[in-house]
Design a protein around this motif. Structure first.
Motif, PDB file in Angstrom:
ATOM      1  N   LEU A  24       0.831  -1.207   0.000  1.00  0.00           N
ATOM      2  CA  LEU A  24       0.000   0.000   0.000  1.00  0.00           C
ATOM      3  C   LEU A  24       0.864   1.255   0.000  1.00  0.00           C
ATOM      4  O   LEU A  24       0.517   2.260  -0.630  1.00  0.00           O
ATOM      5  CB  LEU A  24      -0.939   0.008   1.215  1.00  0.00           C
ATOM      6  CG  LEU A  24      -2.102  -0.985   1.165  1.00  0.00           C
ATOM      7  CD1 LEU A  24      -2.878  -0.941   2.472  1.00  0.00           C
ATOM      8  CD2 LEU A  24      -3.029  -0.686  -0.010  1.00  0.00           C
ATOM      9  N   ARG A  52       1.809   2.041  -3.414  1.00  0.00           N
ATOM     10  CA  ARG A  52       0.692   2.604  -4.176  1.00  0.00           C
ATOM     11  C   ARG A  52       0.337   4.023  -3.760  1.00  0.00           C
ATOM     12  O   ARG A  52      -0.556   4.643  -4.354  1.00  0.00           O
ATOM     13  CB  ARG A  52      -0.543   1.702  -3.990  1.00  0.00           C
ATOM     14  CG  ARG A  52      -0.396   0.325  -4.597  1.00  0.00           C
ATOM     15  CD  ARG A  52      -1.620  -0.533  -4.305  1.00  0.00           C
ATOM     16  NE  ARG A  52      -1.525  -1.835  -4.971  1.00  0.00           N
ATOM     17  CZ  ARG A  52      -2.483  -2.755  -4.936  1.00  0.00           C
ATOM     18  NH1 ARG A  52      -3.607  -2.518  -4.279  1.00  0.00           N
ATOM     19  NH2 ARG A  52      -2.317  -3.902  -5.561  1.00  0.00           N
ATOM     20  N   HIS A 107      -0.934   4.807  -0.804  1.00  0.00           N
ATOM     21  CA  HIS A 107      -2.076   4.781   0.111  1.00  0.00           C
ATOM     22  C   HIS A 107      -1.606   5.160   1.514  1.00  0.00           C
ATOM     23  O   HIS A 107      -0.591   4.659   1.993  1.00  0.00           O
ATOM     24  CB  HIS A 107      -2.690   3.381   0.130  1.00  0.00           C
ATOM     25  CG  HIS A 107      -4.067   3.308   0.710  1.00  0.00           C
ATOM     26  ND1 HIS A 107      -4.325   3.555   2.041  1.00  0.00           N
ATOM     27  CD2 HIS A 107      -5.267   3.012   0.139  1.00  0.00           C
ATOM     28  CE1 HIS A 107      -5.622   3.410   2.269  1.00  0.00           C
ATOM     29  NE2 HIS A 107      -6.213   3.086   1.126  1.00  0.00           N
ATOM     30  N   LYS A 139     -10.243   1.710  -0.926  1.00  0.00           N
ATOM     31  CA  LYS A 139      -9.498   2.661  -1.743  1.00  0.00           C
ATOM     32  C   LYS A 139      -9.384   4.006  -1.024  1.00  0.00           C
ATOM     33  O   LYS A 139     -10.283   4.421  -0.296  1.00  0.00           O
ATOM     34  CB  LYS A 139     -10.191   2.868  -3.095  1.00  0.00           C
ATOM     35  CG  LYS A 139     -10.397   1.590  -3.907  1.00  0.00           C
ATOM     36  CD  LYS A 139      -9.089   0.909  -4.248  1.00  0.00           C
ATOM     37  CE  LYS A 139      -9.332  -0.353  -5.075  1.00  0.00           C
ATOM     38  NZ  LYS A 139      -8.068  -1.089  -5.325  1.00  0.00           N
ATOM     39  N   GLN A 140      -8.284   4.662  -1.259  1.00  0.00           N
ATOM     40  CA  GLN A 140      -8.071   5.981  -0.663  1.00  0.00           C
ATOM     41  C   GLN A 140      -8.941   7.019  -1.382  1.00  0.00           C
ATOM     42  O   GLN A 140      -9.020   7.017  -2.605  1.00  0.00           O
ATOM     43  CB  GLN A 140      -6.600   6.367  -0.775  1.00  0.00           C
ATOM     44  CG  GLN A 140      -6.239   7.684  -0.122  1.00  0.00           C
ATOM     45  CD  GLN A 140      -4.742   7.874  -0.027  1.00  0.00           C
ATOM     46  OE1 GLN A 140      -4.127   7.632   0.984  1.00  0.00           O
ATOM     47  NE2 GLN A 140      -4.147   8.279  -1.137  1.00  0.00           N
TER      48      GLN A 140
END
Length: 370
Positions: A122, A125, A127, A339-340
Motif C-alpha cells: 500500500l 501505491r 495509500h 481505496k483511498q
C-alpha cells in the motif's frame, strides 16, 4: 622584499593518512570462507540460518515486486537485489525497541522490523495506510526526500537519550544522500550531543546515475565521520556477517553513551535506481555488473552455510515457496483494502481544516457518497 612561500599543509599526506584508517572491514571472502576469525559475531546456528532465510525471502520479494510493478499493481518501487546483506544483516543486528528511519529503498528492513507486507504494498501505491505503523513497530515511513532521515534520526536518538532508554535510532541513505546538507547537519548535531544513533550509507556506486567518485573528493564516505567527531567504518556490504558485526558494535557503543557511528557499506543494486524509467545501461558497463554479480551476497553466504552443513537446496526452495505464498496473500489483501479517497487525504493532512479547503472537502464528500 617578498618572503619565500611556505607549505602550510601537506594535503596529499593528510589525505593518505586519513584514508589508511578506513580499510574495508570484512569477515567472509568471495568464496564464503572466514578470513577474519576474531571478528566473527556470536550467532547461533538458528540465527545464521534465519539470516539466510530472510535474505533469500527478500530477493524473491524484490523479483515479485518488480513483476507486480510492471503489471501496474504497484506504484513507486526501488529494486533491492544485491543489497540484501547491507539491508537485512543490519536490521538483524537491531533490537525490537530500536527505531528505523529508512530511505525509499529500505522497505525490506521495516518489513522485518514488523511492518505487514500488505502495508508495504500500500505504501508503494501511495495509500496513506501504508504509512501507518502498527503499535510496537518502531519505524517511520520510507523517506522520499534524500538524506532528510538523518536529521530525523538524530531527533529520535536524542529522545531516547533524554528518557534514559537503551535504544538506538538507525537511518539509511545511499551514496547520493551523503552529498546532501542534511547528511552533515544530522551527523554534526548527533556527534555534539553523543546521540545514540547509527548512520548507514549504502554506497551502491551510482546514486541515481552519478558515480560516487564524481560526488566527492574523499577516498571514502566513512571518513566523513572524522569531520564531525564520530566513529566511522567502511564495511564490505556484500558480506552479511561483516555488516551484522559492524552494526552490532555501533549499537553497543551507542547505548553505552559513546556516541554515533557512520557505517559505509560497499554494495551494489543489480537493478535500476527505481522502476520509474531509469536505465542503468546508460551509466554502468556490463563488465562492472558482472564483477558485482560475482560477489552476490546470497551466493557468498550460501557457500559459508553449506560448508558447515547448515543450508541446502531443499531448505532454500521452502523459503522461496513461502515467500511467493506470502506475497500472493499480501497483494490480495492490499487489493481488497478500501481505496483511498480525496476526503481521506484532506482529513489526514490537517487537524483543523483550513477555510480554503472546507468548500473543496464538501464537494468531494458529495461526489464520493454517490
Amino acid at each position: 622584499m617578498k618572503s619565500e612561500s611556505v607549505t602550510v599543509v601537506n594535503a596529499k599526506k593528510q589525505f593518505d593518512e586519513i584514508a589508511l584508517q578506513f580499510e574495508t572491514f570484512r569477515i567472509l571472502n568471495e568464496e564464503g570462507v572466514v578470513i577474519n576469525e576474531d571478528a566473527m559475531p556470536d550467532l547461533t546456528v538458528e540465527q545464521l540460518k534465519e539470516l539466510m532465510r530472510r535474505m533469500v525471502y527478500t530477493r524473491i520479494l524484490d523479483e515479485r515486486s518488480i513483476s507486480l510493478n510492471r503489471q501496474g499493481r504497484l506504484g513507486f518501487y526501488a529494486p533491492t537485489a544485491g543489497q540484501e546483506a547491507s539491508q537485512i544483516a543490519s536490521q538483524f543486528a537491531l533490537e525490537k525497541e530500536d527505531f528505523i528511519l529508512p530511505g525509499y529503498r529500505d522497505v525490506p528492513q521495516i518489513i522485518w522490523h514488523g511492518l505487514p507486507l500488505y502495508q508495504a504494498f500500500l505504501f508503494s501505491r501511495g495509500h496513506y495506510h501504508g504509512n501507518q505503523m502498527p503499535e510496537g513497530v518502531n519505524c517511520l515511513a520510507p523517506q522520499i526526500i534524500i538524506g532528510a532521515q538523518y536529521i530525523q534520526a538524530t531527533g529520535v536518538a536524542l529522545g531516547f537519550k533524554k528518557r534514559g532508554k537503551n535504544s538506538v535510532a538507525i537511518a539509511y541513505t545511499g551514496d547520493g544522500g551523503a552529498s546532501q546538507g542534511d547528511f552533515y547537519e544530522g551527523m554534526n548535531f548527533a556527534g555534539a550531543f553523543k546521540a545514540p544513533v547509527i548512520f548507514v550509507v549504502q554506497n551502491n556506486g551510482y546514486a541515481i546515475s552519478t558515480p560516487v567518485e564524481k560526488q566527492s573528493a574523499a577516498a571514502t564516505i566513512a571518513q566523513k565521520a572524522v569531520a564531525v567527531g564520530i566513529a566511522g567504518v567502511q564495511v564490505d556490504g556484500m558480506d552479511p556477517l561483516a555488516v551484522y558485526a559492524a552494526v552490532r558494535d555501533a549499537r553497543e557503543r551507542a547505548i553505552k553513551g559513546k556516541g554515533p557511528t557512520l557505517i559505509e557499506t560497499l554494495t551494489y543494486r543489480y537493478g535500476p535506481h527505481t522502476m520509474s524509467g531509469d536505465d542503468p545501461t546508460r551509466y554502468r558497463t556490463k563488465e562492472i555488473d558482472n564483477e558485482w554479480h560475482d560477489v552476490d551476497p546470497l551466493v557468498r553466504f550460501r557457500k559459508f552455510l553449506e560448508a558447515k552443513g547448515l543450508w541446502n537446496e531443499e531448505e532454500e526452495k521452502k523459503v522461496i515457496e513461502q515467500a511467493k505464498e506470502d506475497i500472493k496473500a499480501a497483494i490480495q489483501k492490499a487489493d481488497q483494502y478500501p481505496k483511498q479517497k480525496v476526503t481521506d487525504l484532506i482529513e489526514n493532512m490537517y487537524e483543523k481544516m483550513p477555510v480554503n479547503l472546507q468548500e473543496q472537502y464538501e464537494i468531494y464528500k458529495e461526489k464520493e457518497s454517490k
